[in-house]
Scaffold this active site. Structure first.
Site, PDB file in Angstrom:
ATOM      1  CG  HIS A  12       5.479  74.921  29.482  1.00  0.00           C
ATOM      2  ND1 HIS A  12       4.180  74.771  29.355  1.00  0.00           N
ATOM      3  CD2 HIS A  12       5.918  75.809  28.389  1.00  0.00           C
ATOM      4  CE1 HIS A  12       3.564  75.526  28.357  1.00  0.00           C
ATOM      5  NE2 HIS A  12       4.768  76.358  27.882  1.00  0.00           N
ATOM      6  CD  GLU A  13       9.539  77.365  28.161  1.00  0.00           C
ATOM      7  OE1 GLU A  13       9.672  77.552  26.972  1.00  0.00           O
ATOM      8  OE2 GLU A  13       8.459  77.979  28.896  1.00  0.00           O
ATOM      9  CD  GLU A  33       2.422  77.601  24.521  1.00  0.00           C
ATOM     10  OE1 GLU A  33       2.768  76.914  25.707  1.00  0.00           O
ATOM     11  OE2 GLU A  33       3.239  78.640  24.040  1.00  0.00           O
ATOM     12  CG  HIS A  42       7.253  74.860  23.879  1.00  0.00           C
ATOM     13  ND1 HIS A  42       5.994  74.890  23.351  1.00  0.00           N
ATOM     14  CD2 HIS A  42       7.011  75.803  24.936  1.00  0.00           C
ATOM     15  CE1 HIS A  42       5.170  75.442  23.974  1.00  0.00           C
ATOM     16  NE2 HIS A  42       5.757  76.220  24.913  1.00  0.00           N
ATOM     17  CE1 TYR A  76      -0.401  79.765  26.563  1.00  0.00           C
ATOM     18  CE2 TYR A  76       1.310  78.605  27.656  1.00  0.00           C
ATOM     19  CZ  TYR A  76       0.967  79.903  26.958  1.00  0.00           C
ATOM     20  OH  TYR A  76       1.881  80.716  26.343  1.00  0.00           O
TER      21      TYR A  76
HETATM   22 ZN   LIG Z   1       4.719  77.342  25.959  1.00  0.00          ZN
END
Ligand SMILES: [Zn+2]
Length: 457
Positions: free
Chosen positions: A291-292, A314, A295, A367
């Site tokens: 997830h990170e 997101e 980004h 999300y």
């Molecule tokens: Zn996030």
């Protein structure tokens, strides 16, 4: 547009930032004493006015302004009140004027309270973490705190030995003297204020992968082995994402693992911050780490022009978790989409992705519904066109800022190219239902299996 110089007010940040001017570059020259939590320094901002102005309002919270100087226009006086540093100009300055603002300031930095808890500069047991999303940047430097106002940075920070300091961008020098070291980082890619960061701690650095993108972890000695075990497959994760999302948008990627536990991990420009607890959680591998990393493409390179459009960050980051799950032998993206669709169908259907409302920008439905929108779009376009659309998105808007309207237009262009007006009409209806409506649309059997194999060829 107002002569006062506040520009258009963003309802997602009514007391923050300004559209009346753009900061092109931040030069931060700082000294920090960890044991006193004392920050002192000078910020030099290169500013271009976008409107005719009689004042210029920067965001700066909790610190004391000692001196302000301005070149390019006359400064009548300045007022620092309610987290706004307002420079009243000695006359009207026309749009397009280049100004240099120098602010000397200092104090004990502290996080800024937000509806989601404290954000910004935060002391750890032994060090500092800066995670500013969405409104924490003014806790450590004067800025135009809007995600769309992206700038380059030079961050020089002197900290007592033996602390290790990481800021965003490339390390250009570190000069060690008897008691302190000066670390200088340069960030040449356009960076939103909320992604500017400083990490201070007794860290050691380990390289995970050298090529084609250097990936490293900054970790306290005690967590070294756990971190290396957890991150053993990080190179594969990076390669996989680059294949689908396009080339990694920055020069390097660093994962910072703090000695303290953190409530949630957070992304910054070219790095992500995790707590010690995230290394031991079973979530780490499968969800938080991909997830990170995602980004860096969605949020950091292609940034929301306002928090209103956060689903574009997101939703993609969440979908990236599902893709990695499938790639790494876990549940398929399709299965995860079905599960989450079922769960969302049991929740209130009163959230609109295109305009969730400021207090709900971090609502989990943003999300998950965002990820389901991406999945539904993939189903309609087909895998090949979907990947072309995603790669086109990250390259077209690299270093820029986007709105939901930009995404709609981009997706429709790819739909037209792939399947003419018929597919474009289908995709338009699909996006309207998922993005503009509150009711949860059905999830039609989306995606062809085996597409990840196709990508590997
Ligand atoms: Zn996030």
């Amino acid at each position: 547009m107002t002569a006062g110089g506040q520009g258009d007010v963003d309802p997602y940040q009514p007391d923050h930032g300004s559209t009346a001017f753009h900061v092109e570059h931040y030069d931060l020259d700082l000294t920090y004493r960890p044991h006193l939590n004392r920050l002192h320094g000078t910020a030099t901002l290169r500013v271009r006015t976008l409107e005719d102005l009689t004042e210029l309002a920067l965001d700066l919270a909790g610190l004391t302004v000692e001196k302000v100087t301005l070149t390019g226009a006359r400064l009548a006086r300045y007022v620092h009140r309610a987290d706004r540093l307002v420079l009243r100009l000695g006359g009207e300055v026309t749009a397009g004027t280049e100004l240099t603002v120098v602010v000397r300031y200092g104090g004990n930095p502290a996080p800024i309270s937000s509806p989601w808890g404290p954000v910004g500069w935060e002391e750890l047991t032994d060090g500092v973490v800066v995670a500013s999303q969405p409104t924490g940047a003014p806790s450590w430097f004067p800025c135009n705190d809007r995600p769309a106002d992206k700038a380059t940075y030079r961050t020089s920070i002197t900290v007592d030995n033996p602390y290790r300091v990481l800021a965003h961008g490339a390390l250009v020098s570190s000069k060690r003297r008897a008691s302190a070291t000066t670390w200088v980082y340069e960030e040449k890619r356009p960076t939103s204020t909320y992604l500017a960061t400083v990490q201070i701690g007794q860290y050691e650095e380990h390289e995970l992968v050298a090529e084609p993108v250097r990936q490293a972890v900054l970790v306290p000695t005690a967590l070294r082995t756990a971190a290396r075990d957890r991150l053993a497959h990080h190179g594969q994760l990076m390669t996989f994402f680059a294949r689908i999302f396009g080339p990694y948008p920055f020069a390097t990627y660093t994962l910072v693992i703090t000695e303290d536990d953190l409530e949630i991990p957070l992304e910054a420009q070219g790095l992500s911050i995790f707590g010690a607890n995230h290394l031991s959680s079973t979530d780490g591998d499968e969800r938080l780490i991909p997830h990170e990393l995602a980004h860096q493409w969605f949020g950091n390179s292609v940034s929301p022009s306002s928090w209103q459009h956060i689903w574009l960050s997101e939703g993609f980051a969440c979908y990236a978790e599902w893709l990695w799950s499938e790639e790494s032998g876990g549940r398929s993206a399709d299965a995860l989409a079905s599960t989450w669709h079922r769960r969302l169908s049991r929740l209130d259907q009163d959230l609109v992705l295109a305009d969730p409302g400021y207090r709900r920008i971090f609502d989990d439905r943003v999300y998950k519904r965002g990820a389901l929108t991406v999945h539904a779009l993939r189903g309609a376009l087909g895998d090949e066109a979907f990947v072309a659309m995603v790669r086109g998105w990250t390259s077209r808007y690299a270093g820029g800022s986007v709105t939901t309207a930009d995404f709609r237009e981009h997706a429709l262009e790819h739909a037209t190219e792939t399947g003419g007006t018929e597919l474009a009409g289908e995709v338009q209806g699909l996006l309207e239902a998922w993005i503009d409506g509150a009711a949860l649309p059905p999830l039609d059997g989306a995606s062809g299996r085996g597409w990840l194999d196709a990508l590997r060829r």
